[in-house]
Design a protein around this motif. Structure first.
Motif, PDB file in Angstrom:
ATOM      1  N   UNK A 269       6.902   6.253   4.512  1.00  0.00           N
ATOM      2  CA  UNK A 269       6.526   5.067   5.271  1.00  0.00           C
ATOM      3  C   UNK A 269       5.562   5.396   6.395  1.00  0.00           C
ATOM      4  N   UNK A 270       4.531   4.604   6.572  1.00  0.00           N
ATOM      5  CA  UNK A 270       3.562   4.893   7.629  1.00  0.00           C
ATOM      6  C   UNK A 270       4.128   4.563   9.010  1.00  0.00           C
TER       7      UNK A 270
ATOM      8  N   UNK B 130       0.803  -1.217   0.000  1.00  0.00           N
ATOM      9  CA  UNK B 130       0.000   0.000   0.000  1.00  0.00           C
ATOM     10  C   UNK B 130       0.840   1.273   0.000  1.00  0.00           C
ATOM     11  N   UNK B 131       2.165   1.139  -0.091  1.00  0.00           N
ATOM     12  CA  UNK B 131       3.022   2.312  -0.198  1.00  0.00           C
ATOM     13  C   UNK B 131       4.375   1.877  -0.745  1.00  0.00           C
ATOM     14  N   UNK B 132       5.128   2.848  -1.277  1.00  0.00           N
ATOM     15  CA  UNK B 132       6.476   2.588  -1.772  1.00  0.00           C
ATOM     16  C   UNK B 132       7.395   3.670  -1.239  1.00  0.00           C
ATOM     17  N   UNK B 133       8.664   3.333  -0.957  1.00  0.00           N
ATOM     18  CA  UNK B 133       9.592   4.344  -0.451  1.00  0.00           C
ATOM     19  C   UNK B 133       9.748   5.506  -1.420  1.00  0.00           C
TER      20      UNK B 133
ATOM     21  N   UNK C 242      15.095   2.450  -4.964  1.00  0.00           N
ATOM     22  CA  UNK C 242      14.676   1.305  -5.761  1.00  0.00           C
ATOM     23  C   UNK C 242      14.909   0.040  -4.946  1.00  0.00           C
ATOM     24  N   UNK C 243      13.840  -0.708  -4.683  1.00  0.00           N
ATOM     25  CA  UNK C 243      13.928  -1.886  -3.828  1.00  0.00           C
ATOM     26  C   UNK C 243      14.323  -3.125  -4.622  1.00  0.00           C
TER      27      UNK C 243
END
Length: 299
Positions: free
Chosen positions: A247-248, A195-198, A203-204
């Motif tokens: 990030x949450x 539900x989220x991306x850095x 790039x992961x």
């Protein structure tokens, strides 16, 4: 009568007028009160309360027995007081169970001071990721994170201390270099966030890395292996880490201090609970991710 616990709950509702007031008075959750009164009504085969919009009102049957219930409470208090006085030595065994990170990163100074103040108490610190059963007397006091808004087991007495939050962290050097592709560092049952991306152009890697316990996971983040969800009180206090932008910060659950009804009033248990309660309330900001001067989001 062999239903004193249920009578005690009935009396607390009668005196407080609501289930919430009874639960607060007895330090149990409201579902325990509802079930206890229900069992007593089933035992007596009669309704003891009328449920109104403003609370609970005694029925005629309830009014008939409330005075006798009060007499039972008085007798019980006298019995407890007499037995309680026999177990007020500040000595003897005391088993305390808590998560490993709480022991190593928050409470060891508190426990050290407790041991210095009460050297005759044989304190056993059960720091573990597993849940020790207080009902079977495997421990006397427990500090637990109760997740998802749940309540502790109904046979335990507890105090809700503070919230517990987690966030996503990365090594500050790795974040600044942008030269590596960090991996998702996951616990055994965790999934890659969807539900989220850095942010900040990170790039992961496509393949995550898993860990059986959190201490190794934390060390992997510090070493620059990747990004991981960590308790805020750990990540924010570490100068080598930073929160990942975007990030949450998630409220995972609430921290409870729990004891068993048979031992909660012994002096050594009360002394430990007082010290732990005070210390954890002092850490409430860190545990909720409000630790000033710690990790910040990198730019």
């Amino acid at each position: 009568m062999d239903h004193w616990d249920e009578v005690r709950m009935f009396l607390a509702v009668a005196e407080g007028g609501t289930v919430r007031a009874a639960a607060e008075a007895l330090k149990v959750n409201h579902a325990t009160i509802i079930r206890g009164v229900g069992r007593l009504e089933e035992k007596l085969n009669t309704k003891l309360f009328e449920k109104l919009a403003t609370g609970y009102r005694l029925t005629d049957a309830g009014s008939d027995i409330v005075e006798l219930a009060g007499q039972m409470a008085t007798a019980s208090s006298q019995i407890e007081a007499r037995i309680f006085g026999r177990d007020q030595d500040v000595s003897g065994p005391l088993r305390f169970t808590l998560p490993i990170s709480f022991a190593t990163d928050l409470l060891m100074p508190t426990l050290t001071a407790f041991r210095a103040n009460y050297p005759d108490i044989a304190l056993e610190i059960l720091s573990s990721g597993s849940v020790v059963n207080l009902g079977n007397r495997e421990a006397d006091v427990a500090l637990r994170v109760v997740v998802g808004g749940a309540s502790p087991p109904e046979n335990l007495y507890g105090t809700e201390l503070c919230e517990f939050h987690m966030g996503f962290y990365i090594a500050r050097d790795l974040a600044c270099s942008r030269s590596l592709t960090p991996a998702w560092l996951l616990g055994a049952n965790e999934a890659v966030p969807t539900d989220w991306a850095p942010d900040a152009g990170i790039k992961m890697a496509s393949v995550p890395i898993r860990f059986a316990e959190m201490r190794s996971q934390l060390e992997a983040v510090r070493a620059g292996m990747g990004i991981s969800a960590l308790p805020c009180f750990l990540g924010d206090a570490d100068p080598l880490l930073a929160r990942v932008p975007g990030g949450p910060v998630t409220h995972i659950g609430d921290i409870w201090l729990l004891t068993h009804g048979d031992t909660r009033r012994t002096k050594r248990v009360r002394l430990l609970c007082d010290d732990i309660r005070s210390a954890m309330q002092g850490f409430a900001g860190r545990l909720a991710g409000r630790f000033e001067g710690g990790a910040s989001e990198f730019l």
